[in-house]
Design a protein around this motif. Structure first.
Motif, PDB file in Angstrom:
ATOM      1  N   SER A 126      43.300  62.477  27.902  1.00 43.30           N
ATOM      2  CA  SER A 126      41.893  62.097  28.041  1.00 43.30           C
ATOM      3  C   SER A 126      41.708  60.601  27.789  1.00 43.30           C
ATOM      4  N   GLU A 127      42.379  60.077  26.752  1.00 44.88           N
ATOM      5  CA  GLU A 127      42.288  58.647  26.447  1.00 44.88           C
ATOM      6  C   GLU A 127      42.819  57.805  27.608  1.00 44.88           C
ATOM      7  N   ILE A 128      43.966  58.196  28.134  1.00 47.62           N
ATOM      8  CA  ILE A 128      44.579  57.447  29.235  1.00 47.62           C
ATOM      9  C   ILE A 128      43.690  57.467  30.470  1.00 47.62           C
ATOM     10  N   GLN A 129      43.260  58.659  30.867  1.00 47.59           N
ATOM     11  CA  GLN A 129      42.461  58.782  32.089  1.00 47.59           C
ATOM     12  C   GLN A 129      41.150  57.996  31.992  1.00 47.59           C
ATOM     13  N   THR A 130      40.469  58.100  30.878  1.00 47.72           N
ATOM     14  CA  THR A 130      39.200  57.394  30.699  1.00 47.72           C
ATOM     15  C   THR A 130      39.390  55.890  30.775  1.00 47.72           C
ATOM     16  N   THR A 131      40.403  55.383  30.084  1.00 49.23           N
ATOM     17  CA  THR A 131      40.648  53.938  30.049  1.00 49.23           C
ATOM     18  C   THR A 131      41.032  53.395  31.415  1.00 49.23           C
ATOM     19  N   LEU A 132      41.942  54.080  32.097  1.00 46.72           N
ATOM     20  CA  LEU A 132      42.396  53.580  33.395  1.00 46.72           C
ATOM     21  C   LEU A 132      41.301  53.686  34.460  1.00 46.72           C
ATOM     22  N   GLN A 133      40.511  54.742  34.400  1.00 51.83           N
ATOM     23  CA  GLN A 133      39.396  54.869  35.336  1.00 51.83           C
ATOM     24  C   GLN A 133      38.386  53.746  35.140  1.00 51.83           C
ATOM     25  N   GLU A 134      38.100  53.405  33.878  1.00 57.33           N
ATOM     26  CA  GLU A 134      37.160  52.320  33.586  1.00 57.33           C
ATOM     27  C   GLU A 134      37.722  50.984  34.063  1.00 57.33           C
ATOM     28  N   ARG A 141      39.800  50.473  36.589  1.00 54.20           N
ATOM     29  CA  ARG A 141      39.724  50.436  38.056  1.00 54.20           C
ATOM     30  C   ARG A 141      38.282  50.239  38.518  1.00 54.20           C
ATOM     31  N   ALA A 142      37.338  50.826  37.792  1.00 54.77           N
ATOM     32  CA  ALA A 142      35.927  50.665  38.159  1.00 54.77           C
ATOM     33  C   ALA A 142      35.482  49.210  38.015  1.00 54.77           C
ATOM     34  N   LYS A 143      36.033  48.513  37.006  1.00 51.71           N
ATOM     35  CA  LYS A 143      35.682  47.110  36.796  1.00 51.71           C
ATOM     36  C   LYS A 143      36.390  46.189  37.788  1.00 51.71           C
ATOM     37  N   ASP A 144      37.566  46.592  38.231  1.00 50.92           N
ATOM     38  CA  ASP A 144      38.364  45.761  39.130  1.00 50.92           C
ATOM     39  C   ASP A 144      39.112  46.665  40.091  1.00 50.92           C
ATOM     40  N   GLU A 145      38.711  46.623  41.342  1.00 50.22           N
ATOM     41  CA  GLU A 145      39.332  47.527  42.321  1.00 50.22           C
ATOM     42  C   GLU A 145      40.796  47.196  42.563  1.00 50.22           C
ATOM     43  N   ASN A 146      41.231  46.005  42.154  1.00 48.22           N
ATOM     44  CA  ASN A 146      42.627  45.609  42.324  1.00 48.22           C
ATOM     45  C   ASN A 146      43.476  45.896  41.084  1.00 48.22           C
ATOM     46  N   PHE A 147      42.878  46.541  40.078  1.00 48.64           N
ATOM     47  CA  PHE A 147      43.605  46.840  38.850  1.00 48.64           C
ATOM     48  C   PHE A 147      44.867  47.647  39.156  1.00 48.64           C
ATOM     49  N   ALA A 148      45.992  47.176  38.617  1.00 47.28           N
ATOM     50  CA  ALA A 148      47.260  47.884  38.811  1.00 47.28           C
ATOM     51  C   ALA A 148      48.195  47.557  37.654  1.00 47.28           C
ATOM     52  N   PRO A 189      48.404  56.792  40.236  1.00 41.90           N
ATOM     53  CA  PRO A 189      47.431  56.110  41.109  1.00 41.90           C
ATOM     54  C   PRO A 189      47.202  54.647  40.740  1.00 41.90           C
ATOM     55  N   TYR A 190      47.758  54.211  39.603  1.00 44.62           N
ATOM     56  CA  TYR A 190      47.441  52.873  39.098  1.00 44.62           C
ATOM     57  C   TYR A 190      48.654  51.943  39.089  1.00 44.62           C
ATOM     58  N   LEU A 191      49.729  52.319  39.746  1.00 39.88           N
ATOM     59  CA  LEU A 191      50.932  51.499  39.741  1.00 39.88           C
ATOM     60  C   LEU A 191      50.846  50.376  40.764  1.00 39.88           C
ATOM     61  N   ALA A 192      51.358  49.193  40.389  1.00 36.04           N
ATOM     62  CA  ALA A 192      51.465  48.085  41.327  1.00 36.04           C
ATOM     63  C   ALA A 192      52.537  48.409  42.370  1.00 36.04           C
ATOM     64  N   ASP A 193      52.584  47.627  43.438  1.00 39.88           N
ATOM     65  CA  ASP A 193      53.591  47.872  44.475  1.00 39.88           C
ATOM     66  C   ASP A 193      55.002  47.761  43.903  1.00 39.88           C
ATOM     67  N   GLU A 194      55.196  46.787  43.025  1.00 43.49           N
ATOM     68  CA  GLU A 194      56.467  46.653  42.325  1.00 43.49           C
ATOM     69  C   GLU A 194      56.195  46.827  40.838  1.00 43.49           C
ATOM     70  N   TYR A 195      56.897  47.743  40.208  1.00 45.79           N
ATOM     71  CA  TYR A 195      56.616  48.055  38.813  1.00 45.79           C
ATOM     72  C   TYR A 195      57.900  48.456  38.105  1.00 45.79           C
ATOM     73  N   GLU A 196      57.847  48.420  36.773  1.00 46.16           N
ATOM     74  CA  GLU A 196      58.905  48.977  35.934  1.00 46.16           C
ATOM     75  C   GLU A 196      58.277  50.058  35.067  1.00 46.16           C
ATOM     76  N   TRP A 197      58.865  51.243  35.092  1.00 44.48           N
ATOM     77  CA  TRP A 197      58.327  52.370  34.332  1.00 44.48           C
ATOM     78  C   TRP A 197      59.474  52.989  33.535  1.00 44.48           C
ATOM     79  N   THR A 198      59.411  52.823  32.226  1.00 43.63           N
ATOM     80  CA  THR A 198      60.497  53.241  31.337  1.00 43.63           C
ATOM     81  C   THR A 198      60.102  54.468  30.528  1.00 43.63           C
ATOM     82  N   ILE A 199      61.062  55.342  30.302  1.00 41.82           N
ATOM     83  CA  ILE A 199      60.880  56.432  29.338  1.00 41.82           C
ATOM     84  C   ILE A 199      62.085  56.458  28.409  1.00 41.82           C
TER      85      ILE A 199
END
Length: 371
Positions: free
Chosen positions: A39-47, A49-56, A84-94
């Motif tokens: 819930s925390e992640i979804q709310t923050t990322l949605q907000e 993107r709403a402020k900046d359509e280019n957010f990635a 849905p919020y990843l840039a075209d080039e990204y690094e995603w670590t686990i």
């Protein structure tokens, strides 16, 4: 725009003796924690993107704790929050532990878009693993790398430790031999620190002396550089420029979201964390609280100089309202032979890296005298 995110998964099957991170073995809390975190992640990322359509997001990092402890279903749902919020080039670590990962999980993670795996091995000495409270074997660690390659991971990092009280150069050599045989892209290798809040810290008071630890460090440095790895940060080595980009961003004073209890984030107001306990977080009683940092500009110096990339002087001047060269003339003069200026960045050479703690103390003292 904040372009990075860290998610803290605070659950572990077992608590390692050296660990002092925010973690718990209360696996029955995973479900309510998961719902709150998503819930925390979804709310923050949605907000955002709403402020900046280019957010990635350019980097995402799942740390812990033991992220790989989560079920396949939960890992899939958690990764779905970010896709849905990843840039075209990204690094995603686990981060993953060998005993909590299998081929199915690795395939799900890779197919979800995670492209970097950080495996907590610590040592290939089975007796030492038991001493550390680890629950995997050297064989399992090596098998984990094989499975990761089979699942498609082309960017793998391994965590090792050194500086155990009774460790010999030959024992370290055996660990380095085993690591190099794996032919992975990245190594994070840390000197054992007896954290007071850890089991080992309460059980053991004596640490390896500085001279012995320094000799082991030189052994690591020589061996890895001869094997083609670049020592790009005090504890980090990479080959083929496969640096850990998320950590590089943090070391360069960048901004990043901190999701979940135990996470630290940084925005334009400074560093923040979640208040209270994990139980408070689960019950929705936790809030974001900013750390009281009386000297954030020194923190930026400290982290910037620990990498080969150095400190961006123009950005530092603009962000903190000082002129670096007029604020620290004595320290810059005292260690002039160890400093290098590269395209607007201040760096330290190999000699400077060895005495970096001393250099930083002088920066801090000069800072305090400047007021």
């Amino acid at each position: 725009m904040i372009a990075s995110a860290y998610v803290h998964i605070p659950f572990c099957q077992h608590i390692c003796t050296y660990c002092a991170f925010a973690r718990t073995a209360r696996l029955d809390w995973i479900e309510p924690w998961f719902n709150q975190c998503v819930s925390e992640i979804q709310t923050t990322l949605q907000e955002a993107r709403a402020k900046d359509e280019n957010f990635a997001l350019q980097t995402v990092y799942f740390g812990g704790g033991t992220p790989s402890l989560l079920s396949v279903d939960k890992l899939k749902k958690l990764t779905d929050c970010f896709r849905p919020y990843l840039a075209d080039e990204y690094e995603w670590t686990i981060e993953a532990n060998p005993e909590s990962i299998d081929e199915k999980k690795l395939t799900v993670l890779h197919d979800a878009g995670i492209n970097r795996l950080s495996i907590g091995i610590q040592t290939f000495d089975d007796a030492r693993l038991k001493q550390l409270g680890r629950h995997h074997s050297s064989h399992q660690a090596k098998e984990c790398i094989r499975m990761a390659r089979k699942a498609g991971f082309g960017n793998v990092s391994v965590d090792l430790m050194y500086g155990f009280l009774d460790q010999t150069p030959e024992q370290l050599k055996q660990d380095l031999d085993a690591f190099l045989d794996l032919d992975v892209e990245h190594l994070s290798i840390y000197s054992l620190i007896l954290e007071p809040d850890s089991i080992l810290g309460r059980r053991q008071t004596e640490e390896m002396d500085e001279q012995q630890s320094g000799e082991l460090f030189e052994q690591i440095e020589t061996r890895l550089e001869n094997a083609g790895y670049t020592h790009y940060e005090i504890s980090s080595y990479a080959k083929g420029n496969r640096y850990g980009l998320h950590n590089v961003l943090i070391w360069q004073d960048g901004l990043y979201y901190g999701f979940g209890y135990g996470a630290i984030g940084r925005n334009e107001h400074g560093l923040y964390h979640h208040t209270g306990t994990l139980k408070d977080y689960i019950e929705g009683k936790s809030r974001l609280e900013y750390d009281e940092d009386a000297n954030p500009w020194f923190d930026a110096i400290m982290t910037g100089l620990r990498t080969i990339f150095g400190l961006n002087l123009k950005s530092w001047n603009e962000k903190y309202g000082f002129d670096f060269e007029t604020r620290y003339p004595k320290t810059l003069a005292r260690y002039a032979d160890s400093f290098q200026h590269k395209d607007g960045y201040l760096c330290v050479d190999c000699k400077g890296m060895e005495i970096l703690d001393t250099i930083l103390v002088d920066f801090l003292m000069e800072d305090e005298s400047a007021g």
